[in-house]
Design an enzyme around this catalytic site. Structure first.
Site, PDB file in Angstrom:
ATOM      1  N   TYR A  14      49.913  31.572  42.353  1.00 53.82           N
ATOM      2  CA  TYR A  14      48.565  32.190  41.860  1.00 53.82           C
ATOM      3  C   TYR A  14      48.740  33.017  40.524  1.00 53.82           C
ATOM      4  O   TYR A  14      49.559  33.764  40.642  1.00 53.82           O
ATOM      5  CB  TYR A  14      47.806  32.832  42.936  1.00 53.82           C
ATOM      6  N   TYR A  16      46.840  36.010  38.690  1.00 54.87           N
ATOM      7  CA  TYR A  16      45.723  37.136  38.961  1.00 54.87           C
ATOM      8  C   TYR A  16      44.713  37.016  37.492  1.00 54.87           C
ATOM      9  O   TYR A  16      45.582  36.731  36.282  1.00 54.87           O
ATOM     10  CB  TYR A  16      46.626  38.252  38.935  1.00 54.87           C
ATOM     11  N   TYR A  22      52.336  35.178  40.310  1.00 61.01           N
ATOM     12  CA  TYR A  22      52.951  35.369  41.609  1.00 61.01           C
ATOM     13  C   TYR A  22      53.096  34.280  42.599  1.00 61.01           C
ATOM     14  O   TYR A  22      52.409  33.356  42.719  1.00 61.01           O
ATOM     15  CB  TYR A  22      52.368  36.533  42.700  1.00 61.01           C
ATOM     16  N   ARG A  44      61.207  40.641  39.593  1.00 60.24           N
ATOM     17  CA  ARG A  44      61.476  40.877  40.965  1.00 60.24           C
ATOM     18  C   ARG A  44      61.146  39.619  42.260  1.00 60.24           C
ATOM     19  O   ARG A  44      60.201  39.116  42.062  1.00 60.24           O
ATOM     20  CB  ARG A  44      60.356  41.988  41.177  1.00 60.24           C
ATOM     21  N   GLU A  67      56.185  48.127  51.035  1.00 62.00           N
ATOM     22  CA  GLU A  67      57.331  47.891  50.673  1.00 62.00           C
ATOM     23  C   GLU A  67      58.303  49.198  50.785  1.00 62.00           C
ATOM     24  O   GLU A  67      58.037  50.198  50.833  1.00 62.00           O
ATOM     25  CB  GLU A  67      57.234  47.575  49.101  1.00 62.00           C
TER      26      GLU A  67
HETATM   27  C1  FER Z   1      51.361  39.943  45.341  1.00 63.83           C
HETATM   28  C2  FER Z   1      51.287  41.208  44.714  1.00 63.83           C
HETATM   29  C3  FER Z   1      52.048  42.255  44.945  1.00 63.83           C
HETATM   30  C4  FER Z   1      52.383  39.547  46.211  1.00 63.83           C
HETATM   31  C5  FER Z   1      53.543  40.683  45.997  1.00 63.83           C
HETATM   32  C6  FER Z   1      53.164  41.735  45.583  1.00 63.83           C
HETATM   33  C7  FER Z   1      53.666  37.991  47.066  1.00 63.83           C
HETATM   34  C8  FER Z   1      54.296  42.871  45.785  1.00 63.83           C
HETATM   35  C9  FER Z   1      54.437  43.915  44.569  1.00 63.83           C
HETATM   36  C10 FER Z   1      55.568  44.800  44.654  1.00 63.83           C
HETATM   37  O1  FER Z   1      56.452  45.010  45.634  1.00 63.83           O
HETATM   38  O2  FER Z   1      55.945  45.265  43.811  1.00 63.83           O
HETATM   39  O3  FER Z   1      50.303  38.862  45.237  1.00 63.83           O
HETATM   40  O4  FER Z   1      52.397  38.409  46.537  1.00 63.83           O
END
Ligand code: FER
Length: 167
Positions: A14, A16, A22, A44, A67
């Protein structure tokens, strides 16, 4: 897609509204893998992140976690209308030094834990955005092939076109 069983085992890409792209793989009922293809922390990628996953109502699924970096994320997916809404709460340090987090995080957990102590947490950088879902695949539960290499320029086009497949 109606129930959690339909959503679990799916892979979504998707973009944003701020342009960040992402990819998420819903690996099982409490685990995701993901790749960040563009944006502040583009490049990342992460495997085996534990999450809270719930169905809000038919066809609407929420995925939330914190995280090792200290970043908190809550994502609401509406696959039937190809939309989602995400909110990311970045600690100040990730906004100040995004490059530290751009890696295959699983190999750098200690660096993430050290950095979140060493640098500032506040004020947090909050990013609430809607996104357009551009791909939904169904590679199945606990498929280790889905997120098994680093993101590269053009990868999401290769997934969407079927050049890269995982099932
Ligand atoms: C998302 C938005 C943020 C996503 C992961 C993250 C898998 C993670 C962000 C980070 O750890 O910096 O839509 O989808």
């Amino acid at each position: 897609m109606q129930n959690l069983d339909d959503f679990i085992g799916s892979q979504l890409i998707y973009t944003y509204d701020n342009g960040w792209e992402y990819e998420i793989y819903i690996k099982n009922e409490d685990t995701i893998d993901y790749r960040i293809h563009s944006g502040m922390v583009g490049g990342r990628w992460v495997r085996d992140q534990k999450v809270d996953l719930v169905k809000l109502v038919d066809g609407v699924f929420k995925v939330s976690w914190t995280e090792p970096t200290g970043t908190d994320v809550s994502l609401s997916y509406m696959p039937n209308i190809k939309k989602m809404h995400g909110i990311i709460f970045f600690p100040k340090w990730v906004h100040d030094h995004p490059e530290i987090t751009v890696c295959y995080q699983n190999d750098f957990i200690d660096l993430m834990l050290e950095s979140r102590e060493k640098y500032d947490t506040y004020p947090k950088y909050v990013v609430p955005e809607f996104a357009e879902i551009t791909y939904i695949g169904h590679p199945g539960v606990n498929n280790e092939k889905v997120v098994s290499q680093a993101p590269y320029e053009g990868m999401t086009d290769d997934i969407r076109s079927g050049k890269l497949k995982f099932d």
